[in-house]
Structure formats: C-alpha cells, structure tokens
Enzyme design. Structure first.
Site, mmCIF file in Angstrom:
data_model
loop_
_atom_site.group_PDB
_atom_site.id
_atom_site.type_symbol
_atom_site.label_atom_id
_atom_site.label_comp_id
_atom_site.label_asym_id
_atom_site.label_seq_id
_atom_site.Cartn_x
_atom_site.Cartn_y
_atom_site.Cartn_z
ATOM 1 N N HIS A 26 0.798 -1.231 0.000
ATOM 2 C CA HIS A 26 0.000 0.000 0.000
ATOM 3 C C HIS A 26 0.823 1.269 0.000
ATOM 4 O O HIS A 26 0.284 2.348 0.267
ATOM 5 C CB HIS A 26 -0.906 0.043 1.236
ATOM 6 C CG HIS A 26 -1.998 -0.976 1.230
ATOM 7 N ND1 HIS A 26 -3.260 -0.699 0.793
ATOM 8 C CD2 HIS A 26 -1.999 -2.270 1.606
ATOM 9 C CE1 HIS A 26 -4.009 -1.778 0.914
ATOM 10 N NE2 HIS A 26 -3.250 -2.747 1.405
ATOM 11 N N LYS B 14 -8.305 13.750 4.928
ATOM 12 C CA LYS B 14 -7.396 12.605 4.856
ATOM 13 C C LYS B 14 -6.411 12.747 6.017
ATOM 14 O O LYS B 14 -6.374 13.790 6.664
ATOM 15 C CB LYS B 14 -6.644 12.570 3.526
ATOM 16 C CG LYS B 14 -6.011 13.931 3.162
ATOM 17 C CD LYS B 14 -5.384 13.936 1.775
ATOM 18 C CE LYS B 14 -6.380 14.057 0.646
ATOM 19 N NZ LYS B 14 -6.507 12.866 -0.169
ATOM 20 N N ARG B 15 -5.628 11.723 6.271
ATOM 21 C CA ARG B 15 -4.627 11.863 7.329
ATOM 22 C C ARG B 15 -3.710 13.044 7.033
ATOM 23 O O ARG B 15 -3.484 13.408 5.874
ATOM 24 C CB ARG B 15 -3.823 10.567 7.462
ATOM 25 C CG ARG B 15 -4.586 9.460 8.165
ATOM 26 C CD ARG B 15 -4.997 9.844 9.564
ATOM 27 N NE ARG B 15 -3.864 9.887 10.458
ATOM 28 C CZ ARG B 15 -3.531 8.923 11.314
ATOM 29 N NH1 ARG B 15 -4.274 7.831 11.411
ATOM 30 N NH2 ARG B 15 -2.473 9.026 12.096
ATOM 31 N N LYS C 291 1.002 14.410 1.569
ATOM 32 C CA LYS C 291 -0.337 14.721 1.060
ATOM 33 C C LYS C 291 -0.508 16.223 0.802
ATOM 34 O O LYS C 291 -1.411 16.636 0.120
ATOM 35 C CB LYS C 291 -1.403 14.225 2.039
ATOM 36 C CG LYS C 291 -1.443 12.705 2.188
ATOM 37 C CD LYS C 291 -2.480 12.275 3.215
ATOM 38 C CE LYS C 291 -2.443 10.784 3.528
ATOM 39 N NZ LYS C 291 -3.118 9.942 2.506
ATOM 40 N N THR D 162 -8.447 6.694 -1.734
ATOM 41 C CA THR D 162 -9.791 6.150 -1.940
ATOM 42 C C THR D 162 -10.828 7.240 -1.682
ATOM 43 O O THR D 162 -11.932 7.180 -2.214
ATOM 44 C CB THR D 162 -10.060 4.954 -0.995
ATOM 45 O OG1 THR D 162 -9.599 5.296 0.313
ATOM 46 C CG2 THR D 162 -9.341 3.713 -1.476
ATOM 47 N N LYS E 292 -14.476 8.328 -3.601
ATOM 48 C CA LYS E 292 -15.753 8.630 -2.934
ATOM 49 C C LYS E 292 -16.298 9.982 -3.410
ATOM 50 O O LYS E 292 -17.496 10.128 -3.672
ATOM 51 C CB LYS E 292 -15.573 8.640 -1.411
ATOM 52 C CG LYS E 292 -15.239 7.263 -0.843
ATOM 53 C CD LYS E 292 -14.692 7.314 0.577
ATOM 54 C CE LYS E 292 -14.007 5.980 0.910
ATOM 55 N NZ LYS E 292 -13.139 6.033 2.113
HETATM 56 O O1 73E Z 1 -2.786 5.719 -0.772
HETATM 57 C C1 73E Z 1 -3.339 5.078 0.354
HETATM 58 C C2 73E Z 1 -4.213 3.928 -0.113
HETATM 59 O O2 73E Z 1 -5.322 4.412 -0.828
HETATM 60 C C3 73E Z 1 -2.228 4.551 1.249
HETATM 61 O O3 73E Z 1 -1.466 5.637 1.738
HETATM 62 C C4 73E Z 1 -2.820 3.775 2.404
HETATM 63 O O4 73E Z 1 -3.594 2.693 1.873
HETATM 64 C C5 73E Z 1 -4.690 3.124 1.071
HETATM 65 C C6 73E Z 1 -5.452 1.899 0.637
HETATM 66 O O5 73E Z 1 -4.734 1.154 -0.295
HETATM 67 C C7 73E Z 1 -1.781 3.251 3.315
HETATM 68 N N1 73E Z 1 -1.891 3.128 4.660
HETATM 69 C C8 73E Z 1 -0.757 2.602 5.099
HETATM 70 N N2 73E Z 1 0.048 2.401 4.093
HETATM 71 N N3 73E Z 1 -0.584 2.813 2.964
HETATM 72 C C9 73E Z 1 -0.445 2.293 6.498
HETATM 73 C C10 73E Z 1 0.854 1.981 6.875
HETATM 74 C C11 73E Z 1 1.138 1.699 8.184
HETATM 75 C C12 73E Z 1 0.128 1.696 9.130
HETATM 76 C C13 73E Z 1 -1.171 1.973 8.756
HETATM 77 C C14 73E Z 1 -1.461 2.271 7.432
#
Ligand code: 73E
Length: 827
Positions: free
Chosen positions: A373, A562-563, A568, A672, A676
């Site tokens: 991810h 978003k976070r 970002k 995501t 939405k």
């Molecule tokens: O771009 C997003 C993505 O849409 C990405 O940053 C996020 O996952 C979403 C779903 O695919 C994400 N979260 C984490 N890594 N990528 C993450 C890493 C460590 C702890 C918790 C979350």
C-alpha cells in the site's frame, strides 16, 4: 475434547433457524422482546442506550438465520475461500449499514415510531468502531462488504482493539488526543467466544531433537496469551448472505495470581494479566510510517497466529490433507502487517503437522498473496533480528532458512552477483528482516493498489524481484463500497439515480454510465444540483450541531479530508488559502472578485509526528483569522471539524463541490477518498498521482483539474537538485503568503510560532509543495472559472458520477478473484 453433539427430538430444534417476520408488527415485537429480555428493562424505563442495543439486537436477529446458514455452508463446502488478514478494519457505524443490507430501513423506522421513538435519535448513539487509521483500514471494510454482497465466501481476520484510533480534539488550535473508549457502553454487534480461545505463544528458545533419525527443530516458548474470537456479521446487500469478521482480543492465560494478591502485592498480582491484555489494548495511531515497537510485532503475530490456527485447526475438517490447503484458502496479506504469517504457517506445517520443509514451502507459497500500500521507502516494515529472535525465535530461524534457499536460487540464476544478493536479501545488512521482501518471496502474487503505484512498485521499489519472478506482480486498483458511500451517505442522489436509470446499479456500478446522456438534460441537471444543495445544508446542520460552525449557503465547498501527512501536502492548500486572503487584505483584489468558498479540512496527525501537528495548528490559526476578518466580507471561510472519521465522511463527501487530491506525484499509492468524492459528484483538483490518474482518464480531462509535476518530473527535479527558494522567488504570491505567515499574522504577531513550518518548506520542502504552487494556483483559477458557469459545472459533476462506476470495490474484488485468488466463480 470435542463437545458432544446434541441429539434433538423436538421438531423446533431440528427445523432451520428462522428470522422474525419482516413487518412493522414483527419488528416491534422483536424489538420489545430484546428490550425486555435482552436489556432487562421496560420501554417506559429504558435509556437511550437500552434502545440502541435493543434495536441493534433486532437487526441482528433478522440476519441470524442467514449467518448460521452461511457459516454452515462455508464449513461443509470444500470450495476455496478468502481469508483476509488485516491489522485494521475501519468499519464505520453498523446499524444503518445492516438495516440497508436487510432492506429493513423503513420498517425499522415505522416500528420505532410506533413505540414512540425517533429512530434518528437512537441511531445517533452508535459509536463507530475506529479500528483503523485511514485508507488502508477503510479499504479492508469496503472489501469485506463487497465480498459478502457478491456472495464470495470470506472470513476477515483482525484485532479487536479495546481503544481504536484516538479521538481528536483541538485546544487552542492544537491537536489533543483522547482515548477512544468505543466499548465503554458495550458493543451490540459482536459475539465473543471465550470458550473458543486460542493459545498464542511468545519468547523462549528453540532446540533440536532427533525425530526417528531426522533432526528437527522445535520451539519452547516462554509465555502465552489467549486469543478470544469476537465474531461480527458482514451482511451482503439484499442477497441474504452473511460473512464473518473475526477479531481477536487478548486475554491472560491465568487470571491474576491469587497467592500474590493475598500477600498484599496487588500490582504484582495483576502484572502478567495486564501485560497479556495490553496486546489488543490500542490501535497504533500511525499511517504510512513504520513503528518499530515490540508491542506492534506482538499484535501482528498475535492475530495472525490465532487466525491461521483458527483456519487450519477449526475450520478445516480434522482429517484434511494439508497438501491441498491451497485449494481451500488464500491468505491475503493487507500490507506487511500480517507477513509474520508466512513463517507461522511454515512452523505449523513443519513443526506441528510434521510435513517436510519443501512440501510445506510449496504449500505456503501458494497460500499467500501480498498487497503493498505504499511507496515511501521508510514505510516498508523491517524488524530488528534481535527483537524478532527474542519474541519469536523459531520464526527467525524459519525466515533465515527461507532466505538462504531463496538466495541460493538467486545465485543459481545470476552467479555471484554479490551486489544483487545484498539488494535482494530478506535480511538487511544490519540484520533486520525486510517484511516486504519476505512477503514478495512467499506470495503467489504481489499487487499494488493503483496502476501508477503498481508500476512504480515494479520499477522502483522491487525491480530485482520483478525480474526474478516474472508474472508475480500485478495491479488491483482500489475501490469503495457504493452501499455505504453512495446509498447510505447520499440518499438524495441515490433516489435520483434510481428514478433515472432504474434499480440495480448499486451492485452493478458500471451502469452509472447510463446517466451520461442526462448531463445534457437541463431538468436533470437541476435535480442533481438541488440534491447537492440539500447535502450541503445537511452538512451545515451537522457541523453546526457538532462544532458550532456556520456554513454559508452560497459557498463552493472545497474539501480536503485525509490523514495529515507532509506528502499529502495540506500545506499546499493552506498556502493557497493564505495567498487569497493576502490578496484581499493587501487590496490587490476586492472581495467581490473572489469566488466564495468554504474550505473544509479533516485530518488526524500521528501523535508523534511533530511537523504534522504544527500544520494542524497552522490550519486552525489561519481559519481563526480569515473567518473573523471583516475585510474578507465572508467570501472565504476555513472550517476544520475535529475528529474526522467515517461517520463524518458520510456527511462531508456528498456535500463537496471540489475534492482536493494534491499529493506529490509518486507518493500517494492510490487514495480512496478521491473515488468517494467523484462518485458523489465532486470535481477533483489533483496531481497525476495514485488513482487520480485513473479517475482523470475515466472522467475526462475537461472534468478534472490537473496540475503539478508528473512522477518522472519529480524524479528529475530530485536528481538535479531541488531548491525550494527558487520557486519562492519566481512567484510573488507564494513569497507574500509565506511572508504573511512568518510575520505572525496568524499567531498574534509572534512569527516564531509557525517558523518551523515555513523554514521547513523554504529550506527543505521534502514533498516539493512549493514547486507545484504556481501550477496549483493556476488550476484553482480554472476551478473558479468553471464554477462561475453553474450549468457547465453541474454537467461536469454529473459526468464524474456517470464515469466513476469503475471505482466500486465490487470491481476490485472481481479483479482480485481473476488475477490473484482464483476462487470459484460467484453464483
Ligand atoms: O494511498 C493510500 C491507499 O489508498 C495509502 O497511503 C494507504 O492505503 C490506502 C489503501 O490502499 C496506506 N496506509 C498505510 N500504508 N498505505 C499504512 C501503513 C502503516 C500503518 C497503517 C497504514
């Protein structure tokens, strides 16, 4: 020992379980029964919480027969299922979703009204389970919704954190975190089964022993905890299917030590218990950053070991031939968090079940698939080998052997290319275990989460592995569930869609295409625009009740939720707001020339991420000044409701006009939220990053505001040397926006307060916000121009909806099934 099976004689006991009658009378009866028998109160004496629990229990009762049937079917059928392993599930509220799935929304409303209750008041009491940080956790929740709706056998495995993502408050504009005690009033949706707890071991050492002339290794652990399953229903939409989400809670193997307690040492008496139960105590509030904490590794192993054991020892029949495990299950690894499952399955197969190493490895390689991810190299998890060896000594041994055999294969292919061997080793030069490499070596497939991300994953993050394992890498672009994010969040739009193209689109989202011709229909445009206006008023009402904010009716709603993370680029948005404000107060433009906009931010910062917290402070500070400056004449407003979560998203998303997706190209894996918003008729201003690329391709360039460098341009700039100051000098609006912040205009004249933010941008700017500012501001001018033409804007908004059906998580699930899982076709 196996419990004896009951031998019923009563006809009711052998009849299938039935649901209550799906009528208002049937609902009232069941609701009152749950209130009286379940809560032990009469309606007249019930508290709001009693009513909420009784209502939830009633909805559950309607799902129960189907659930029991599906659990039975999934046990008896020998077909292949998906076990989704995820440390996070960001579920959102359950009541509305489960009412929707069962088609009981109206009946329930009428039934409660007949009891003299307002269902909206009852519904408002639900605390959402915030068992995730952001996109990754919400994605898992969307995926299990889609699998249930598509009738694909699936079990989701995760952790039942006692405290979810922290509750965010602002004190003097600064983030203060509060514990999310979401279980304090109990949870009506879970079914705990302490009697079915699994024992999970940790620590200790390994030893070798002679097994009939074969030297084998075994693990002598030092301590263990109980993993107690809590089952949740995951209902499909209008299809009578109910899958299971199984979340594990940690419990001490022995309660407290009575002897120590009696001797008066109360703290010591509960020490072991506290230690054990800490494992599932709290969600790590990190997103996209590694967290090298021992407790986190404990959490990961805890839930993965419990899940694998659950599947292998309880779900599979006793005499199951484990060489056929890949015919029954695929364990999907949601990022690296569950990757310790790879050596765990090896340990189970070799040490516990007595399989040969090679046979076990062949099985394991087929049973796992890995979703990555991220692209941020610092976010790829690594575990120091001393930590791993201390906590899971046998697993470290297994990982070493996997690595040795893998590197032998690499040598066989490339000879002694030591550089390559070092690059590809699962064990880093400092001895740490690279979990993404382990997942890649073990996984049958590795996927990224959007086209661009998957491409960069292959080309930049794991190129050696892509070359070594042809065909292993693939893409599955993320998606979102239209049940929650269109139907529940936006009932007005849903009604308009159904009135226009008929029912059925909610499970076949490509059908939104049929809306395209209506973009040119003035009366449809008007209906569409009035839905948007009503959603804005609903949001205004929510924000007023929640935070005391007022939202001006005529404003464009420009949203970035978003976070909070530097990549970002919330600062890019903020600099643009400041520059617009600056233009007004310096007299360069008159307020009347400015498109009235309300900027909505929603963002949590990881508690340990100082820069992110400063940026939150700055957003609030800018809001305070801009919102109260009479010179602005109310044309600009900045709103930052605290504690953005799924519940608030369901209000914000349908109300938005403009969706801000402005990460530095190459940094956001997918996003995501972007999907939405598009599905709810917001236009996107965005970079060529993550799934924005695909959104723009689908909705068309003319319906998307693109700006900023492309990923290759970013790479070139980084290579040739990025000097943010050059970009400041080249754009006087940018220069004066930065100067205004430095002057203390947003900090009572004290320029030092936000100096760290400004100097970080001007001197480092790791995510190149300043390099994209000019292009961003130009794109915002195009936004203003299109917004001035109401009909043209609405036309574009409609086309965004009509062309975004691809982003249904049902489509994502089909892609996983076709490209990765190869589970049987859906009936
Ligand atoms: O771009 C997003 C993505 O849409 C990405 O940053 C996020 O996952 C979403 C779903 O695919 C994400 N979260 C984490 N890594 N990528 C993450 C890493 C460590 C702890 C918790 C979350």
């Amino acid at each position: 020992s196996t419990p004896s099976r009951p031998q019923p004689t009563h006809p009711l006991a052998v009849a299938p379980v039935t649901a209550p009658e799906a009528t208002v009378d049937g609902f009232v009866e069941q609701f009152l029964r749950n209130l009286n028998n379940g809560r032990g109160v009469a309606l007249s004496a019930s508290t709001p919480n009693d009513r909420y629990f009784a209502l939830a229990a009633t909805v559950r009762d309607y799902l129960m027969a189907r659930w029991l049937e599906d659990v039975r079917r999934q046990r008896t059928a020998q077909s292949k299922g998906v076990a989704y392993l995820s440390a996070e599930y960001l579920l959102g509220r359950q009541l509305d979703n489960n009412l929707l799935a069962t088609g009981l929304t109206e009946i329930a409303g009428e039934a409660l009204a007949a009891c003299g209750l307002d269902i909206d008041e009852v519904r408002a009491l639900e605390i959402e389970p915030g068992l995730g940080n952001g996109g990754l956790g919400r994605l898992a929740a969307c995926f299990i919704d889609s699998l249930a709706t598509m009738g694909v056998p699936n079990i989701g495995y995760g952790i039942r954190y006692e405290y979810g993502i922290f509750r965010q408050t602002f004190v003097d504009g600064q983030q203060v975190e509060q514990a999310d005690s979401w279980l304090s009033l109990g949870s009506p949706w879970e079914f705990p089964h302490p009697e079915a707890a699994q024992t999970i071991s940790f620590g200790g050492h390994t030893e070798t022993y002679d097994d009939d002339g074969v030297v084998r290794s075994r693990w002598i652990p030092a301590w263990n905890v109980q993993a107690v399953p809590h089952n949740y229903m995951v209902p499909g939409y209008h299809n009578g299917r109910v899958n299971t989400l199984r979340l594990w809670s940690a419990q001490a193997t022995q309660g407290f030590d009575l002897r120590t307690f009696n001797s008066g040492d109360y703290q010591e008496a509960v020490r072991a218990q506290t230690y054990a139960e800490n494992i599932s105590k709290v969600l790590y509030p990190e997103d996209s950053t590694p967290q090298g904490k021992e407790l986190r590794l404990q959490q990961q192993y805890f839930f993965v070991a419990a899940s694998i054991s659950d599947f292998v020892n309880l779900i599979l029949p006793r005499d199951f031939d484990l060489t056929r495990l890949p015919e029954r299950v695929i364990f999907q690894l949601n990022d690296t968090h569950p990757v310790i499952g790879v050596p765990e399955l090896m340990r189970v197969l070799v040490d516990e079940k007595g399989l040969e190493w090679d046979a076990a490895w062949a099985i394991t390689r087929e049973c796992f698939a890995y979703t990555c991810h991220t692209l941020l190299p610092e976010a790829l998890e690594v575990w120091p080998s001393d930590l791993l060896g201390r906590l899971l000594p046998r697993h470290l041994e297994i990982i070493y052997r996997i690595n040795d055999e893998f590197l032998d294969e690499v040598r066989e292919r490339y000879g002694d290319d030591e550089d390559r061997i070092r690059r590809m080793s699962i064990i880093a030069p400092d001895g740490a275990v690279r979990m993404a490499f382990l997942a890649t070596v073990a996984g049958s497939k590795v996927n990224g989460v959007a086209e661009l991300h998957s491409q960069l994953l292959r080309e930049k993050v794991l190129p050696d592995f892509d070359e070594f394992f042809p065909g292993k890498f693939t893409n599955v672009t993320n998606g979102v569930t239209p049940r929650r994010f269109v139907k529940l969040a936006n009932p007005g739009l849903s009604r308009l869609i159904t009135d226009t193209i008929g029912p059925g689109w909610l499970t076949d989202l490509d059908r939104l295409r049929e809306l395209e011709p209506f973009a040119d229909d003035a009366s449809f445009r008007q209906a569409f625009a009035s839905v948007k206006a009503a959603n804005k008023r609903a949001l205004a009402k929510t924000l007023h009740a929640r935070d005391g904010f007022t939202v001006d009716d005529g404003h464009m709603l420009d949203v970035m939720v978003k976070r909070l993370h530097e990549y970002k680029r919330q600062t890019l948005k903020l600099l643009h707001i400041v520059s617009q404000y600056d233009a007004i107060v310096s007299g360069r433009v008159s307020p009347a020339e400015v498109t009235p906009r309300t900027f909505v931010f929603g963002a949590k910062a990881a508690p340990g991420y100082a820069m992110a917290k400063r940026i939150i402070h700055l957003i609030n500070a800018v809001g305070e000044v801009v919102n109260s400056d009479p010179r602005v004449e109310g044309r600009l407003a900045v709103l930052f409701p605290p504690n953005y979560n799924v519940t608030l998203a369901e209000r914000v998303v349908p109300a938005a006009d403009l969706s801000e997706q402005i990460s530095l190209a190459g940094k956001e894996a997918s996003g995501t939220g972007n999907m939405k918003f598009a599905l709810n008729g917001a236009l996107t201003i965005g970079t060529d990053d993550g799934a924005n690329v695909e959104i723009r391709q689908l909705v068309g360039d003319e319906n998307f505001f693109l700006f900023g460098m492309t990923e290759p341009e970013v790479a070139t700039l980084a290579e040739t040397g990025y000097h943010p100051i050059d970009f400041v000098r080249a754009d006087e609006n940018l220069q004066s926006a930065l100067d205004l912040i430095s002057s203390g205009a947003f900090s009572c004249g004290d320029g030092s307060v936000f100096e760290p933010v400004v100097s970080n941008l001007v001197h480092h700017d790791p995510f190149m916000a300043l390099a994209d500012f000019t292009s961003y501001a130009a794109a915002q001018q195009k936004v203003d121009a299109l917004y001035a033409d109401t009909e043209a804007w609405t036309r574009s908004a409609i086309l965004n909806v009509a062309r975004s059906g691809f982003f249904s998580s049902d489509r994502s699930m089909r892609d996983y099934i076709d490209r990765i899982w190869h589970t049987p076709p859906v009936r």
